[in-house]
Design an enzyme around this catalytic site. Sequence first.
Site, PDB file in Angstrom:
ATOM      1  N   PHE A 128      -9.441  19.636  -9.565  1.00  6.51           N
ATOM      2  CA  PHE A 128      -8.326  19.328 -10.482  1.00  6.51           C
ATOM      3  C   PHE A 128      -8.189  20.418 -11.537  1.00  6.51           C
ATOM      4  O   PHE A 128      -9.160  20.791 -12.204  1.00  6.51           O
ATOM      5  CB  PHE A 128      -8.556  17.980 -11.166  1.00  6.51           C
ATOM      6  CG  PHE A 128      -7.492  17.626 -12.177  1.00  6.51           C
ATOM      7  CD1 PHE A 128      -6.261  17.127 -11.764  1.00  6.51           C
ATOM      8  CD2 PHE A 128      -7.708  17.812 -13.540  1.00  6.51           C
ATOM      9  CE1 PHE A 128      -5.278  16.810 -12.696  1.00  6.51           C
ATOM     10  CE2 PHE A 128      -6.724  17.496 -14.475  1.00  6.51           C
ATOM     11  CZ  PHE A 128      -5.514  16.993 -14.046  1.00  6.51           C
ATOM     12  N   ASP A 151       2.178   2.736   5.972  1.00  9.58           N
ATOM     13  CA  ASP A 151       0.810   3.035   6.401  1.00  9.58           C
ATOM     14  C   ASP A 151       0.423   4.463   6.024  1.00  9.58           C
ATOM     15  O   ASP A 151       1.269   5.299   5.699  1.00  9.58           O
ATOM     16  CB  ASP A 151       0.727   2.827   7.921  1.00  9.58           C
ATOM     17  CG  ASP A 151      -0.658   2.393   8.384  1.00  9.58           C
ATOM     18  OD1 ASP A 151      -1.631   2.602   7.635  1.00  9.58           O
ATOM     19  OD2 ASP A 151      -0.757   1.850   9.496  1.00  9.58           O
ATOM     20  N   MET A 152      -0.858   4.770   6.121  1.00  4.82           N
ATOM     21  CA  MET A 152      -1.377   6.112   5.821  1.00  4.82           C
ATOM     22  C   MET A 152      -2.725   6.210   6.520  1.00  4.82           C
ATOM     23  O   MET A 152      -3.694   5.623   6.074  1.00  4.82           O
ATOM     24  CB  MET A 152      -1.536   6.217   4.298  1.00  4.82           C
ATOM     25  CG  MET A 152      -1.808   7.580   3.781  1.00  4.82           C
ATOM     26  SD  MET A 152      -3.522   7.769   3.283  1.00  4.82           S
ATOM     27  CE  MET A 152      -3.438   9.262   2.353  1.00  4.82           C
ATOM     28  N   ASN A 153      -2.737   6.906   7.668  1.00  7.20           N
ATOM     29  CA  ASN A 153      -3.876   6.741   8.562  1.00  7.20           C
ATOM     30  C   ASN A 153      -4.876   7.888   8.630  1.00  7.20           C
ATOM     31  O   ASN A 153      -5.611   7.998   9.608  1.00  7.20           O
ATOM     32  CB  ASN A 153      -3.369   6.432   9.977  1.00  7.20           C
ATOM     33  CG  ASN A 153      -3.089   4.947  10.131  1.00  7.20           C
ATOM     34  OD1 ASN A 153      -3.905   4.115   9.750  1.00  7.20           O
ATOM     35  ND2 ASN A 153      -1.934   4.605  10.657  1.00  7.20           N
ATOM     36  N   ASP A 206       5.400  -3.120  14.668  1.00 10.18           N
ATOM     37  CA  ASP A 206       4.444  -2.134  14.148  1.00 10.18           C
ATOM     38  C   ASP A 206       4.697  -0.764  14.775  1.00 10.18           C
ATOM     39  O   ASP A 206       5.771  -0.480  15.315  1.00 10.18           O
ATOM     40  CB  ASP A 206       3.005  -2.652  14.367  1.00 10.18           C
ATOM     41  CG  ASP A 206       2.048  -2.199  13.291  1.00 10.18           C
ATOM     42  OD1 ASP A 206       1.590  -1.044  13.351  1.00 10.18           O
ATOM     43  OD2 ASP A 206       1.766  -2.978  12.360  1.00 10.18           O
ATOM     44  N   GLU A 219      -3.361 -24.556  20.969  1.00 11.17           N
ATOM     45  CA  GLU A 219      -3.364 -23.536  19.900  1.00 11.17           C
ATOM     46  C   GLU A 219      -2.019 -23.517  19.182  1.00 11.17           C
ATOM     47  O   GLU A 219      -1.955 -23.387  17.952  1.00 11.17           O
ATOM     48  CB  GLU A 219      -3.672 -22.152  20.485  1.00 11.17           C
ATOM     49  CG  GLU A 219      -5.149 -21.959  20.799  1.00 11.17           C
ATOM     50  CD  GLU A 219      -5.428 -20.670  21.573  1.00 11.17           C
ATOM     51  OE1 GLU A 219      -6.555 -20.169  21.454  1.00 11.17           O
ATOM     52  OE2 GLU A 219      -4.539 -20.186  22.305  1.00 11.17           O
ATOM     53  N   ASP A 252      -5.527  -0.522  -3.952  1.00 14.57           N
ATOM     54  CA  ASP A 252      -5.786  -0.288  -5.374  1.00 14.57           C
ATOM     55  C   ASP A 252      -4.602  -0.766  -6.203  1.00 14.57           C
ATOM     56  O   ASP A 252      -3.527  -1.052  -5.666  1.00 14.57           O
ATOM     57  CB  ASP A 252      -6.085   1.201  -5.621  1.00 14.57           C
ATOM     58  CG  ASP A 252      -4.941   2.098  -5.175  1.00 14.57           C
ATOM     59  OD1 ASP A 252      -3.869   2.018  -5.777  1.00 14.57           O
ATOM     60  OD2 ASP A 252      -5.119   2.870  -4.201  1.00 14.57           O
TER      61      ASP A 252
HETATM   62  C1  GLA Z   1      -3.278   1.370  11.083  1.00  9.34           C
HETATM   63  C2  GLA Z   1      -3.003  -0.004  10.523  1.00  9.34           C
HETATM   64  C3  GLA Z   1      -2.807  -0.977  11.665  1.00  9.34           C
HETATM   65  C4  GLA Z   1      -1.666  -0.521  12.531  1.00  9.34           C
HETATM   66  C5  GLA Z   1      -1.930   0.891  13.032  1.00  9.34           C
HETATM   67  C6  GLA Z   1      -0.731   1.452  13.763  1.00  9.34           C
HETATM   68  O1  GLA Z   1      -4.517   1.437  11.698  1.00  9.34           O
HETATM   69  O2  GLA Z   1      -4.016  -0.402   9.678  1.00  9.34           O
HETATM   70  O3  GLA Z   1      -2.543  -2.262  11.144  1.00  9.34           O
HETATM   71  O4  GLA Z   1      -0.473  -0.569  11.818  1.00  9.34           O
HETATM   72  O5  GLA Z   1      -2.245   1.777  11.986  1.00  9.34           O
HETATM   73  O6  GLA Z   1      -0.950   2.732  14.224  1.00  9.34           O
END
Ligand code: GLA
Length: 728
Positions: free
Chosen positions: A280, A478-480, A366, A614, A534
């Site tokens: 930083f 999302d952010m993977n 998704d 179910e 967060d």
């Molecule tokens: C991440 C998310 C999952 C799903 C996948 C899709 O892992 O946490 O819930 O959305 O990406 O690629």
Amino acid sequence: MILLDKENNVFTLHTQNTTYQMKADQHSVLVHTYYGPRVAGGDLSYLVRYADRACAPNPSEAGLDRTYSLNTIPQEYSTCGVGDFRLPSIELELPCGSRSADLRYAGCQLRRGKYALEGLPAFRGSEEEAETLVLLLEDAAAQVRVELYYGVFEPLDLITRAVRVVNFGEGPIRLRQCASLCLDFLRSDLDLITFNGCHLMERSPDRAPLRSGVQGVDSIRGASSHQHNPFVVLCDHDAKEDYGLCYGALLLYSGNFQISAEGSQYDNTRLVMGINRYQFCWTLEPGQSFTAPEGALVCSPSGLGQMSRQYHRAIREHLIQDPYEGGRRPVLINNWEATYFDFDADKLVDFAKAAAPLGVELLVMDDGWFGKRDDDNSGLGDWTVNERKLPGGLKALVPRIQELGMSFGIWIEPEMVSEDSQLYREHPDWAFRVPSRTPARGRNQLVLDFSRPEVRQHVYGQIKAVLSSADIAYVKWDMNRSLSDVWSAALPPNRQGEVYHRYVLGVYEMLDQLRRDFPHMLIEGCAGGGGRFDAGMLYYTPQIWCSDNTDAIDRLRIQYGTSFCYPVSAMGAHVSAVPNEANGRTTPIEARGTVAMSGTFGYELDPNKTTQEEKEVIKQQVAFFKEHYHLIQRGGYYRLTDPFANGPYTAWEQVSSDRREALISLVATSLQAAPPFQTLRLKGLDPQLTYQVNGGDSYPGDVLMNAGYPLPLFHGDYQSLQLYLSAI
Ligand code: GLA
């Protein structure tokens, strides 16, 4: 209530149960005098004592007084390089090359209502709900002003803090560190609790007595991370759920953070929290300012449970911006674990056909609907509908879902790019990479340079077009992967130290834009599950996917750890199919429902693959959740057992604010033949009232709390209970 004693420069912040005090002393040093259970006040500076300690430097104003040293006095915002050898809060790089900071009190302002921070998440409070104190400090040699902000929310025992640094000199200054808060204690007999883990097992509490030296948690992953959370607790060694003095410290920030506690000489403690110093460096040209993210303190004189409940209320009522405010968010079904990338419009319609009669209200499509995306190796960055899977686009699909009585939601991952994408082929320089190095891939994707406005605008333009093409009720952002190879082509070499933070500001800016353009859309945050869970994100996304681990038994621990700071209404939780994808465990659908219901609640399975029995259970679960929504989402939350203690069951409770209703949830986690008789002692009820349990037998509140509720003997793995108590 904020009390200003201008004559003696004493500043006292009272909340319902706590008092916080500072004093600008005879040398204009801002001394921290007290933080703890509420006391009458007055000038508490007599608590700070002075002695001639060998080797301690004395500031020039102290003359020959060797008892006065910055190194031993509790500081409100610690300085650097001028005689305090404990953790600094601020480090300035001056035009001469010196790295130091020396601050003296220069004035104060009092305002009604809570201050706001431009471009950063912050708690909100009207003139009736909160007050603001601003203390001005100055480094005369550096020509830098530091403004310390305090927001006081009396009924919540919440004190927020923020810091703004202004360069009023004539040359550029570089900020090497700018903490959000510093908190000195005149004691070190404290435990430090942090919340740690990994992908699929986030936020497990870790508690240990504070040692001498520096200890703490941080992230350099560009996100707050699965590994550590920007929230810690300092508490009495014997503090428990309902007993003992506890201090929570929460940072409203979603990028690289650092929380350090230092057990120092003479049994003192310093806590410093803010943006990580790692890489930083922020340049302030003359007249420019820098604002550090907000920190939020809750002190509870009566245990960890009360601290958590205060944070929950504060986050629900003053932080998140909920499009369903006062109403109820929809129960959803998400196709991810059921289909992964293998779906098309007809399959989604089949999901909706089966889910709608069960009471499910929102279908979330998704990953896999856009560009060329049949696995996770391509397509990110091309946010246009894949017409092979969804002919006619969302315009054609969404009305088909709506006709079945459900609304529609969609998954996006705006910050990322696949090398195999149109976007990357056109703009390879938009991904983070260090010149002459090949960037590291994560999930076979690269990270876009969100510090650059043109990158954000391009991605946002595409996403906005998709979201405007049909009636979209929900977005999962999302952010993977974590950030690596962080270098921006848009900044000169001497400003690369700004990129990590500018990235976070860019994410916040786009989220804010999304919220403003689609005010009725619910946004759920996600980062490979709970990798960016967060309070910074919660400001923009009222709920966050808690973990990619949907196993009910592991979730007991994940949701328990998360509950120390974050409310049930923030925790994304779904019932998924068994055996569970993450760990292969099989649990009854009742247990899965009981656990997911203490979250935002939804399903992540193929409803066409569920049995008739179910389906009946799902119908009842959805109906029960809707009926008790307000109690579950807004009730006071009590942890009744610790799932890490390996007891026979895990139990928790929600109690309505008038204490006339409660919901007890319990999942048995280990089983033995000839089990002992167990009673479960409840909390937070009205001892004077009598409660009917599940519409059957009644029990007095005082007996339920002191003797307990007699539990049945469990037979079979992972049995669960939900007890609805209503006062008669
Ligand atoms: C991440 C998310 C999952 C799903 C996948 C899709 O892992 O946490 O819930 O959305 O990406 O690629």
